[in-house]
Scaffold this motif. Structure first.
Motif, short mmCIF file in Angstrom:
data_model
loop_
_atom_site.label_atom_id
_atom_site.label_comp_id
_atom_site.label_asym_id
_atom_site.label_seq_id
_atom_site.Cartn_x
_atom_site.Cartn_y
_atom_site.Cartn_z
N THR A 3 5.52 26.55 -7.09
CA THR A 3 4.24 26.71 -7.43
C THR A 3 3.84 28.02 -8.22
OG1 THR A 3 3.48 25.87 -5.17
CG2 THR A 3 1.87 26.95 -6.25
N ARG A 4 4.58 29.17 -8.12
CA ARG A 4 4.52 30.18 -8.94
C ARG A 4 4.85 29.82 -10.32
NH1 ARG A 4 6.37 35.31 -5.49
NH2 ARG A 4 4.62 35.45 -4.10
N GLN A 5 5.86 29.39 -10.49
CA GLN A 5 6.43 28.94 -11.80
C GLN A 5 5.53 28.13 -12.61
OE1 GLN A 5 10.19 27.19 -10.64
NE2 GLN A 5 11.14 28.99 -11.98
N LEU A 6 4.97 27.12 -11.87
CA LEU A 6 3.92 26.19 -12.45
C LEU A 6 2.92 26.99 -12.84
CD1 LEU A 6 4.05 22.79 -10.31
CD2 LEU A 6 4.79 23.04 -12.43
N ALA A 7 2.35 28.00 -12.14
CA ALA A 7 1.04 29.02 -12.09
C ALA A 7 1.44 29.74 -13.45
CB ALA A 7 0.71 29.52 -11.22
N ALA A 8 2.51 30.27 -13.50
CA ALA A 8 2.86 31.03 -14.72
C ALA A 8 2.94 30.25 -15.95
CB ALA A 8 4.18 31.60 -14.55
N TRP A 9 3.62 29.16 -15.98
CA TRP A 9 3.52 28.40 -17.35
C TRP A 9 2.10 27.85 -17.59
CZ3 TRP A 9 6.98 29.08 -20.62
CH2 TRP A 9 8.37 29.31 -20.44
N ALA A 10 1.22 27.35 -16.65
CA ALA A 10 -0.04 27.06 -16.91
C ALA A 10 -0.79 28.05 -17.56
CB ALA A 10 -0.55 26.53 -15.73
N ALA A 11 -0.59 29.40 -17.13
CA ALA A 11 -1.40 30.58 -17.71
C ALA A 11 -0.73 30.82 -19.13
CB ALA A 11 -1.12 31.69 -16.79
N ILE A 12 0.40 30.59 -19.26
CA ILE A 12 0.83 30.82 -20.63
C ILE A 12 0.48 29.84 -21.78
CG2 ILE A 12 3.20 30.86 -22.06
CD1 ILE A 12 4.44 32.18 -19.52
N LEU A 13 0.50 28.80 -20.99
CA LEU A 13 0.05 27.56 -22.04
C LEU A 13 -1.39 27.42 -22.24
CD1 LEU A 13 2.32 24.60 -21.00
CD2 LEU A 13 2.34 25.94 -22.89
N ARG A 56 5.86 39.53 -18.48
CA ARG A 56 5.09 40.23 -17.21
C ARG A 56 5.69 39.04 -16.00
NH1 ARG A 56 -0.16 43.20 -17.41
NH2 ARG A 56 0.59 43.32 -15.16
N PHE A 57 5.57 37.56 -16.28
CA PHE A 57 5.83 36.84 -15.15
C PHE A 57 7.27 36.97 -14.83
CE2 PHE A 57 2.03 34.36 -16.43
CZ PHE A 57 1.22 34.64 -15.42
N LYS A 58 8.23 37.03 -15.92
CA LYS A 58 9.53 37.11 -15.93
C LYS A 58 9.98 38.34 -14.84
CE LYS A 58 13.45 35.69 -17.16
NZ LYS A 58 14.39 34.22 -16.89
N ARG A 59 9.28 39.26 -15.36
CA ARG A 59 9.50 40.65 -14.51
C ARG A 59 9.17 40.52 -13.11
NH1 ARG A 59 6.09 45.15 -16.28
NH2 ARG A 59 6.85 44.40 -18.51
N ALA A 60 8.05 39.80 -12.75
CA ALA A 60 7.43 39.56 -11.59
C ALA A 60 8.21 38.73 -10.84
CB ALA A 60 5.99 39.03 -11.48
N GLY A 61 9.08 37.99 -11.36
CA GLY A 61 10.04 36.97 -10.69
C GLY A 61 9.35 35.53 -10.52
N TRP A 62 8.31 35.28 -11.32
CA TRP A 62 7.74 33.92 -11.23
C TRP A 62 8.23 32.95 -11.96
CZ3 TRP A 62 1.85 33.33 -10.32
CH2 TRP A 62 1.57 34.19 -9.20
N ILE A 63 9.23 33.22 -13.15
CA ILE A 63 9.74 32.55 -13.97
C ILE A 63 11.24 32.85 -13.83
CG2 ILE A 63 10.00 31.86 -16.33
CD1 ILE A 63 7.25 32.27 -16.87
#
Length: 63
Positions: A3-13, A56-63
Motif C-alpha cells: 500500500t505504501r508503494q502504491l501511495a508513493a507512486w500515486a503521489a508522484i503521478l 524522499r519516498f526512496k529514502r523513507a523506504g516506501w519505494i
C-alpha cells in the motif's frame, strides 16, 4: 506491491496530473504563457518535483 508503494507512486503521478489539469483549462491570463521559456520552465518544475518526491519516498523506504 504494498500500500505504501502504491501511495508513493500515486503521489508522484499526481504532480504532473495536477499541473497539466491547470494548464489544460485554457486560461489567457497566466504569466508563463507570455514568456519565451514558460513551457520549459513548467516542464522543469514538474521534473524537479517528481524527482524530489521519488528521492524522499526512496529514502523513507516506501519505494
Amino acid at each position: 506491491m504494498s500500500t505504501r508503494q502504491l501511495a508513493a507512486w500515486a503521489a508522484i503521478l499526481a504532480v504532473p496530473t495536477a499541473i497539466a489539469g491547470i494548464y489544460g483549462m485554457n486560461f489567457e491570463n497566466m504569466p508563463e504563457l507570455k514568456t519565451q521559456y514558460g513551457y520549459f520552465v513548467v516542464l522543469a518544475v514538474i521534473a524537479a518535483v517528481c524527482t524530489i518526491l521519488y528521492a524522499r519516498f526512496k529514502r523513507a523506504g516506501w519505494i
